[in-house]
Scaffold this motif. Sequence first.
Motif, PDB file in Angstrom:
ATOM      1  N   UNK A 134       0.820  -1.212   0.000  1.00 36.71           N
ATOM      2  CA  UNK A 134       0.000   0.000   0.000  1.00 36.71           C
ATOM      3  C   UNK A 134       0.850   1.255   0.000  1.00 36.71           C
ATOM      4  N   UNK A 135       0.535   2.162  -0.852  1.00 40.39           N
ATOM      5  CA  UNK A 135       1.172   3.463  -0.863  1.00 40.39           C
ATOM      6  C   UNK A 135       0.438   4.363   0.122  1.00 40.39           C
ATOM      7  N   UNK A 136       1.112   5.354   0.691  1.00 40.18           N
ATOM      8  CA  UNK A 136       0.404   6.242   1.601  1.00 40.18           C
ATOM      9  C   UNK A 136      -0.734   6.949   0.879  1.00 40.18           C
ATOM     10  N   UNK A 137      -1.874   6.993   1.537  1.00 37.90           N
ATOM     11  CA  UNK A 137      -3.031   7.663   0.949  1.00 37.90           C
ATOM     12  C   UNK A 137      -2.761   9.150   0.752  1.00 37.90           C
ATOM     13  N   UNK A 138      -1.812   9.678   1.557  1.00 34.86           N
ATOM     14  CA  UNK A 138      -1.588  11.115   1.510  1.00 34.86           C
ATOM     15  C   UNK A 138      -0.882  11.565   0.234  1.00 34.86           C
TER      16      UNK A 138
ATOM     17  N   UNK B 162      -0.036  -5.269   5.289  1.00 34.23           N
ATOM     18  CA  UNK B 162       1.121  -4.560   5.807  1.00 34.23           C
ATOM     19  C   UNK B 162       0.807  -3.134   6.232  1.00 34.23           C
ATOM     20  N   UNK B 163      -0.405  -2.639   5.954  1.00 32.39           N
ATOM     21  CA  UNK B 163      -0.777  -1.285   6.348  1.00 32.39           C
ATOM     22  C   UNK B 163      -0.065  -0.267   5.503  1.00 32.39           C
TER      23      UNK B 163
ATOM     24  N   UNK C 219       2.552   2.494   4.071  1.00 30.96           N
ATOM     25  CA  UNK C 219       4.017   2.495   3.962  1.00 30.96           C
ATOM     26  C   UNK C 219       4.623   3.382   5.060  1.00 30.96           C
TER      27      UNK C 219
ATOM     28  N   UNK D 181       6.946   6.060   6.168  1.00 34.12           N
ATOM     29  CA  UNK D 181       7.676   7.150   5.503  1.00 34.12           C
ATOM     30  C   UNK D 181       9.003   7.409   6.223  1.00 34.12           C
TER      31      UNK D 181
ATOM     32  N   UNK E  11       3.566   7.665   9.131  1.00 33.72           N
ATOM     33  CA  UNK E  11       2.861   6.884   8.102  1.00 33.72           C
ATOM     34  C   UNK E  11       2.110   7.764   7.100  1.00 33.72           C
ATOM     35  N   UNK E  12       1.863   9.016   7.467  1.00 33.01           N
ATOM     36  CA  UNK E  12       1.211   9.924   6.511  1.00 33.01           C
ATOM     37  C   UNK E  12       1.817  11.322   6.639  1.00 33.01           C
TER      38      UNK E  12
END
Lengths: 148, 194
Positions: free
Chosen positions: A19-23, B21-22, B24, B26, B172-173
Amino acid sequence: MKIAPTVLLILFLYVSCGKEPESKRPDIQPEMEIQNWARPGVQGQMSGAYFTYKNPLEISDTLVSIESPQAMMTQIHESYTTEDGLAGMREKKEIIIAPGQELVLKQGGLHVMLMNLNKDLSENDSVKVSLTFSQIGTTTFTLPVKRN
Amino acid sequence: MKLFLPSSLLFLVFTFITCNSGPKIIDDLSDKSFEVLNQNGKTVIFPDDYKGKYVVAGFIYTNCPDICPLVTQNLIKVQKEFSNPDDIQFLGITFDPKRDTPEVLKNYKGLFNLDKNFDFLTADSTTIAELMDSVRVRSQVSFTQVREDDKEVYFMNHSDKIIVLDKKGRIIFEYGGSMTPVSYIVEDLQTVRR
């Protein structure tokens, strides 16, 4: 030899399920509501104020100065994005307003900088801001202090 | 058949891992430790003291009356969307520690109608510089003005950023702080809190 397609399938799943970050979604500047108001502030600190002024004349007018009795120093500033992507602020002097056009001060754009407040500004207080134009003279706004 | 069974098992295990895995990671701050002060002057170790909670942090300085309050307002809106949850900590971290002392941050916090689980953090200049480096927040003095009382006041160019840390202290974001629709942050938090 049966393991080869399984390995390929695993690789495929790794790529497709990771999964890529939604942001990563693009930032979209929400449309800021245009209204007349000032931020709460602490004595000796800063506050910001926002309003809309329409030039009623049939000729261009220029905002040459701004002042407020509630602040030791008052200026018009503009929030902008620098070339290297930082949020910045710069003073705007002598803003020209075409006939019938509006000067819009709103969050994230042009705003009044009230610097070194004389006293705390709390919700339900009001702030006076006087604008002096080259043609029409001085106009005073009374802006309610809101938390927004 | 002998090869097919173990490889199928491997396939299932790998599928489970990759598809669960949730988000990514960062940046991993779990091995970092910054001694900072909150608005009450209480020492806080960031991010250690917040582990076990999600952290939504925005970066501000209090002499910024336009963009930085928008960042803070976005944090407040997220908190309200979740009805002030216990498992999410909200932070406003200053990159201007020279002026933003705990007392100044306490006054700044008082300007907003904030619920619990919302702190403002500062530290000595070295610690703040290291913290900002670890979260990739840049700031620099842009210009200085002399006030009518002959005191100098400076303004800063800065990253406009909000980050979310997971319960282990990992970023994570990341979002544009003042301009990201609050719904993005809310949706992402809803996804990871499931």
